[in-house]
Enzyme design. Structure first.
Site, PDB file in Angstrom:
ATOM      1  N   GLN A  76       0.836  -1.206   0.000  1.00  0.00           N
ATOM      2  CA  GLN A  76       0.000   0.000   0.000  1.00  0.00           C
ATOM      3  C   GLN A  76       0.867   1.251   0.000  1.00  0.00           C
ATOM      4  O   GLN A  76       1.543   1.534   0.997  1.00  0.00           O
ATOM      5  CB  GLN A  76      -0.883  -0.010   1.256  1.00  0.00           C
ATOM      6  CG  GLN A  76      -1.742   1.221   1.447  1.00  0.00           C
ATOM      7  CD  GLN A  76      -2.567   1.152   2.730  1.00  0.00           C
ATOM      8  OE1 GLN A  76      -2.155   0.506   3.682  1.00  0.00           O
ATOM      9  NE2 GLN A  76      -3.704   1.783   2.752  1.00  0.00           N
ATOM     10  N   GLY A  77       0.840   2.008  -1.067  1.00  0.00           N
ATOM     11  CA  GLY A  77       1.637   3.230  -1.172  1.00  0.00           C
ATOM     12  C   GLY A  77       0.789   4.456  -0.924  1.00  0.00           C
ATOM     13  O   GLY A  77       0.435   5.176  -1.858  1.00  0.00           O
ATOM     14  N   SER A 130       1.190   6.499   2.574  1.00  0.00           N
ATOM     15  CA  SER A 130       1.931   7.457   3.408  1.00  0.00           C
ATOM     16  C   SER A 130       3.229   7.892   2.753  1.00  0.00           C
ATOM     17  O   SER A 130       3.879   7.122   2.030  1.00  0.00           O
ATOM     18  CB  SER A 130       2.260   6.822   4.757  1.00  0.00           C
ATOM     19  OG  SER A 130       1.104   6.330   5.362  1.00  0.00           O
ATOM     20  N   GLU A 190     -10.145  -0.909   5.562  1.00  0.00           N
ATOM     21  CA  GLU A 190      -8.953  -1.228   6.352  1.00  0.00           C
ATOM     22  C   GLU A 190      -9.283  -1.146   7.853  1.00  0.00           C
ATOM     23  O   GLU A 190      -8.826  -1.955   8.642  1.00  0.00           O
ATOM     24  CB  GLU A 190      -7.820  -0.241   6.012  1.00  0.00           C
ATOM     25  CG  GLU A 190      -6.528  -0.526   6.756  1.00  0.00           C
ATOM     26  CD  GLU A 190      -5.341   0.294   6.244  1.00  0.00           C
ATOM     27  OE1 GLU A 190      -5.535   1.155   5.369  1.00  0.00           O
ATOM     28  OE2 GLU A 190      -4.219   0.058   6.732  1.00  0.00           O
ATOM     29  N   ASN A 241      -4.826   6.859  16.365  1.00  0.00           N
ATOM     30  CA  ASN A 241      -6.010   6.934  17.225  1.00  0.00           C
ATOM     31  C   ASN A 241      -6.533   8.365  17.372  1.00  0.00           C
ATOM     32  O   ASN A 241      -7.735   8.579  17.462  1.00  0.00           O
ATOM     33  CB  ASN A 241      -5.701   6.342  18.607  1.00  0.00           C
ATOM     34  CG  ASN A 241      -5.893   4.837  18.588  1.00  0.00           C
ATOM     35  OD1 ASN A 241      -5.916   4.230  17.511  1.00  0.00           O
ATOM     36  ND2 ASN A 241      -6.047   4.235  19.751  1.00  0.00           N
ATOM     37  N   GLU A 242      -5.609   9.327  17.386  1.00  0.00           N
ATOM     38  CA  GLU A 242      -6.054  10.726  17.497  1.00  0.00           C
ATOM     39  C   GLU A 242      -6.893  11.081  16.267  1.00  0.00           C
ATOM     40  O   GLU A 242      -7.927  11.747  16.374  1.00  0.00           O
ATOM     41  CB  GLU A 242      -4.843  11.667  17.605  1.00  0.00           C
ATOM     42  CG  GLU A 242      -4.076  11.554  18.913  1.00  0.00           C
ATOM     43  CD  GLU A 242      -3.205  10.302  19.007  1.00  0.00           C
ATOM     44  OE1 GLU A 242      -2.879   9.713  17.952  1.00  0.00           O
ATOM     45  OE2 GLU A 242      -2.853   9.895  20.131  1.00  0.00           O
TER      46      GLU A 242
HETATM   47  C1  FAD Z   1       3.779  -0.641  11.373  1.00  0.00           C
HETATM   48  C2  FAD Z   1       3.227   0.352  10.403  1.00  0.00           C
HETATM   49  C3  FAD Z   1       2.819  -0.077   9.167  1.00  0.00           C
HETATM   50  C4  FAD Z   1       2.348   0.847   8.228  1.00  0.00           C
HETATM   51  N1  FAD Z   1       2.024   0.388   6.981  1.00  0.00           N
HETATM   52  C5  FAD Z   1       1.673   1.304   6.039  1.00  0.00           C
HETATM   53  C6  FAD Z   1       1.474   0.865   4.684  1.00  0.00           C
HETATM   54  O1  FAD Z   1       1.585  -0.322   4.354  1.00  0.00           O
HETATM   55  N2  FAD Z   1       1.186   1.809   3.759  1.00  0.00           N
HETATM   56  C7  FAD Z   1       1.041   3.121   4.076  1.00  0.00           C
HETATM   57  O2  FAD Z   1       0.746   3.913   3.195  1.00  0.00           O
HETATM   58  N3  FAD Z   1       1.226   3.575   5.343  1.00  0.00           N
HETATM   59  C8  FAD Z   1       1.551   2.684   6.321  1.00  0.00           C
HETATM   60  N4  FAD Z   1       1.779   3.122   7.612  1.00  0.00           N
HETATM   61  C9  FAD Z   1       1.741   4.544   7.870  1.00  0.00           C
HETATM   62  C10 FAD Z   1       0.602   5.017   8.758  1.00  0.00           C
HETATM   63  O3  FAD Z   1      -0.610   5.034   8.061  1.00  0.00           O
HETATM   64  C11 FAD Z   1       0.990   6.399   9.285  1.00  0.00           C
HETATM   65  O4  FAD Z   1       2.108   6.224  10.120  1.00  0.00           O
HETATM   66  C12 FAD Z   1      -0.127   7.059  10.048  1.00  0.00           C
HETATM   67  O5  FAD Z   1      -1.171   7.428   9.185  1.00  0.00           O
HETATM   68  C13 FAD Z   1       0.358   8.307  10.821  1.00  0.00           C
HETATM   69  O6  FAD Z   1       1.051   9.159   9.988  1.00  0.00           O
HETATM   70  P1  FAD Z   1       2.517   9.707  10.357  1.00  0.00           P
HETATM   71  O7  FAD Z   1       3.362   8.547  10.738  1.00  0.00           O
HETATM   72  O8  FAD Z   1       2.984  10.558   9.224  1.00  0.00           O
HETATM   73  O9  FAD Z   1       2.312  10.577  11.656  1.00  0.00           O
HETATM   74  P2  FAD Z   1       1.799  12.086  11.724  1.00  0.00           P
HETATM   75  O10 FAD Z   1       0.631  12.247  10.811  1.00  0.00           O
HETATM   76  O11 FAD Z   1       2.955  12.990  11.525  1.00  0.00           O
HETATM   77  O12 FAD Z   1       1.283  12.178  13.216  1.00  0.00           O
HETATM   78  C14 FAD Z   1       2.177  12.402  14.318  1.00  0.00           C
HETATM   79  C15 FAD Z   1       1.337  12.515  15.594  1.00  0.00           C
HETATM   80  O13 FAD Z   1       0.439  13.630  15.500  1.00  0.00           O
HETATM   81  C16 FAD Z   1      -0.902  13.216  15.695  1.00  0.00           C
HETATM   82  N5  FAD Z   1      -1.796  13.969  14.795  1.00  0.00           N
HETATM   83  C17 FAD Z   1      -1.598  14.203  13.483  1.00  0.00           C
HETATM   84  N6  FAD Z   1      -2.639  14.901  12.970  1.00  0.00           N
HETATM   85  C18 FAD Z   1      -3.493  15.120  14.001  1.00  0.00           C
HETATM   86  C19 FAD Z   1      -4.744  15.797  14.117  1.00  0.00           C
HETATM   87  N7  FAD Z   1      -5.328  16.384  13.063  1.00  0.00           N
HETATM   88  N8  FAD Z   1      -5.350  15.831  15.330  1.00  0.00           N
HETATM   89  C20 FAD Z   1      -4.788  15.226  16.407  1.00  0.00           C
HETATM   90  N9  FAD Z   1      -3.590  14.580  16.356  1.00  0.00           N
HETATM   91  C21 FAD Z   1      -2.952  14.541  15.178  1.00  0.00           C
HETATM   92  C22 FAD Z   1      -0.914  11.737  15.337  1.00  0.00           C
HETATM   93  O14 FAD Z   1      -1.960  11.057  15.984  1.00  0.00           O
HETATM   94  C23 FAD Z   1       0.440  11.283  15.813  1.00  0.00           C
HETATM   95  O15 FAD Z   1       0.405  11.021  17.197  1.00  0.00           O
HETATM   96  C24 FAD Z   1       2.231   2.219   8.569  1.00  0.00           C
HETATM   97  C25 FAD Z   1       2.615   2.644   9.850  1.00  0.00           C
HETATM   98  C26 FAD Z   1       3.108   1.747  10.754  1.00  0.00           C
HETATM   99  C27 FAD Z   1       3.544   2.245  12.095  1.00  0.00           C
END
Ligand code: FAD
Length: 402
Positions: A128-129, A131, A246, A388-389
Site C-alpha cells: 500500500q503506497g 503514506s 482497512e 487513534n487521534e
Molecule cells: C507498522 C506500520 C505499518 C504501516 N504500513 C503502512 C502501509 O503499508 N502503507 C502506508 O501507506 N502507510 C503505512 N503506515 C503509515 C501510517 O498510516 C501512518 O504512520 C499514520 O497514518 C500516521 O502518519 P505519520 O506517521 O505521518 O504521523 P503524523 O501524521 O505525523 O502524526 C504524528 C502525531 O500527530 C498526531 N496527529 C496528526 N494529525 C493530528 C490531528 N489532526 N489531530 C490530532 N492529532 C494529530 C498523530 O496522531 C500522531 O500522534 C504504517 C505505519 C506503521 C507504524
C-alpha cells in the site's frame, strides 16, 4: 437481539472446526505463534492461503460473483473465531481485503479479470503506497507526482512505512496528477509494478527487530494508464473507501478473545506474586476479566457492522470506533502478556523468524519469548491505518456530529 446460534450456524461451526483440525498443519500454527508481526510472512501465509483457496473459503468477504462464499455475517464471524482459536496464520490484508474491494467496486472488467484471480492464488502480493514522509495523517498533502506520458504515467516521489513492499509484486499507490486543484481533487489511484528499474525498496527495521515496513523510492517509475483505477482525480474517493475497509473490514475480537483465553491458561502455570499460581491471583483475574468484557463489547459492535455490510451498506465512519477500540485493546492484551511471564517476559529476541528457530534457547517458554517482541511490535496498532487521534477526530465529526 437474539444471541443464540441457530442449528445451521452450529453445524457450520462444526464444519469449520473439522476442516481446521484436518487441514491446518501444526507447522503453520507454529508459524503463527512464532511471529510478533500483524501478518505472518508470505512463506507461512501463502501456504495457508492456498489451502483455504482450494476449499473455496479464502475470499469469504468478496462478492459471490468474484469467488466470495455468500456466508451470513454470523458464519463469517464464526469462521474468523474458529481460525483464531486454531492459531490459523493471520494473512496479509493488503491484496485480499484492501485492494480487492477497490478493484471489484471501481475496476474495469479487464482489471478484474487480470488481478483478482492472481490475488487469490497468491501469485501477486501487494503493498500500500499511501503514506509519505510528511504526509501520514494529512494524507491529502501527498507529493508523489504522476505525469501522463502517452499510455503511461511517469511517477516520482517516495512512500514510507510500506508494509511488505519487499515481498510485493504490485503497489496500489496514491499519486498527485494535478497540483493546481484543491489537494483532494488532484489525486489518482494507480497500480504500479514493483519489479521495474524506477523502484527502490529500503528496509526499515522495527524496534522489536522485525522487517515489516520499508521506504519505497519512485524515480521515473512507470504506471500504465490501463492500470489506473477509476478516473484521473478520483483517487481520494477511492482512498477513503479503502481506508474504511482497512479500519472495519476485519474482525479483531475473535483473536483478542482467543489470546486472552490462552493467557488465562498460561497464567495457571506461572508463579503468582504471593502464593500459588498467577492465574489464581485476584488482581490478575480482575484485569483479565476487564479486558475480556471490553473484547466482548467490541465483538458485539463488529457483529452489528457485519450485519450492515451484509445488507449492502458501506462500513462507514463507525469503523473508526472499531479501529480505536481494537487497537487499544490489542496493546493492553500484549502488555498483560509481558506481565504474565514476569522476568521471562522481559527478554527481547530480535532474530527472525522466531518460529522453527531453536537458537538461542529461549528463557522460559516459547510464548514467554514472544511476549516482548509482540508487545513492542503492537505499539504500531494505534498508528497504522490512521492514528487513534485521527480516529477520534473522525468519530467527533462524522459519528457524533460535533
Ligand atoms: C507498522 C506500520 C505499518 C504501516 N504500513 C503502512 C502501509 O503499508 N502503507 C502506508 O501507506 N502507510 C503505512 N503506515 C503509515 C501510517 O498510516 C501512518 O504512520 C499514520 O497514518 C500516521 O502518519 P505519520 O506517521 O505521518 O504521523 P503524523 O501524521 O505525523 O502524526 C504524528 C502525531 O500527530 C498526531 N496527529 C496528526 N494529525 C493530528 C490531528 N489532526 N489531530 C490530532 N492529532 C494529530 C498523530 O496522531 C500522531 O500522534 C504504517 C505505519 C506503521 C507504524
Amino acid at each position: 437481539m437474539d444471541m443464540s446460534f441457530s442449528a445451521a450456524d452450529l453445524a457450520f461451526q462444526a464444519e469449520v472446526r473439522a476442516f481446521l483440525a484436518a487441514e491446518l498443519p501444526q507447522r503453520l500454527r507454529d508459524g503463527m505463534n512464532g511471529t510478533p508481526s500483524v501478518f505472518v510472512e508470505p512463506e507461512i501465509g501463502i501456504e495457508w492461503q492456498r489451502i483455504l483457496h482450494a476449499r473455496g473459503w479464502l475470499a469469504y468477504q468478496w462478492p459471490v460473483e468474484y469467488g466470495g462464499t455468500g456466508w451470513t455475517p454470523v458464519q463469517r464471524y464464526l469462521f474468523e473465531k474458529e481460525c483464531a482459536l486454531a492459531d490459523a496464520p493471520a494473512l496479509s490484508v493488503l491484496g485480499l481485503k484492501l485492494v480487492c474491494p477497490v478493484i471489484t467496486q471501481f475496476g474495469t472488467p479487464e482489471q478484474k479479470a487480470r488481478f483478482l484471480e492472481r490475488i487469490l492464488t497468491g501469485e501477486d502480493l501487494w503493498c500500500q503506497g499511501y503514506s509519505e514522509p510528511g504526509s501520514g495523517s494529512d494524507l491529502a498533502s501527498l507529493k508523489t507526482r504522476a505525469v501522463r506520458d502517452g499510455d503511461k504515467y511517469i511517477v516520482n516521489g517516495t512512500k514510507i512505512w510500506t508494509t511488505h513492499a519487499h515481498y510485493a509484486d504490485w503497489m496500489f499507490c496514491l499519486a498527485r496528477t494535478d497540483p493546481d486543484v484543491k489537494p483532494q481533487a488532484g489525486i489518482t489511484f494507480l497500480l504500479i509494478r514493483m519489479d521495474q528499474p524506477g523502484i527502490t525498496v529500503r528496509p526499515i527495521i522495527g524496534m522489536a527487530g522485525d522487517h515489516e515496513v520499508n521506504q519505497v523510492f519512485l524515480d521515473d517509475a512507470e504506471a500504465l494508464v490501463v492500470d489506473r483505477i477509476g478516473e484521473e482525480g478520483q483517487g481520494w474517493t477511492i482512498a477513503k473507501f479503502l481506508l474504511e475497509n482497512e479500519r472495519g473490514g476485519s474482525c479483531a475480537a475473535p483473536r483478542l478473545l482467543a489470546d486472552l483465553g490462552r493467557l488465562e491458561q498460561l497464567a495457571q502455570a506461572q508463579p503468582g506474586g504471593f502464593e500459588g499460581a498467577l492465574g489464581q491471583d485476584a488482581d490478575f483475574a480482575r484485569r483479565l476479566a476487564k479486558l475480556r468484557l471490553e473484547a466482548e463489547a467490541l465483538e458485539m459492535t463488529e457483529l452489528r457492522v457485519l450485519g450492515e455490510l451484509a445488507q449492502g451498506r458501506k462500513p462507514g465512519p463507525q469503523t473508526s470506533l472499531m479501529k480505536l477500540v481494537a487497537s487499544t485493546l490489542r496493546q493492553h492484551v500484549d502488555e498483560l502478556a509481558v506481565e504474565t511471564f514476569g522476568y521471562d517476559g522481559l527478554q527481547l529476541a530480535t532474530e527472525r523468524p522466531l518460529y522453527g528457530n531453536e537458537s538461542p534457547e529461549p528463557i522460559g517458554s516459547k510464548p514467554a519469548q514472544l511476549a516482548m517482541p509482540t508487545y513492542l511490535n503492537s505499539r504500531a496498532w494505534t498508528i497504522f491505518g490512521g492514528s487513534n487521534e485521527v480516529q477520534k477526530n473522525i468519530i467527533a465529526k462524522a459519528v457524533l456530529g460535533l
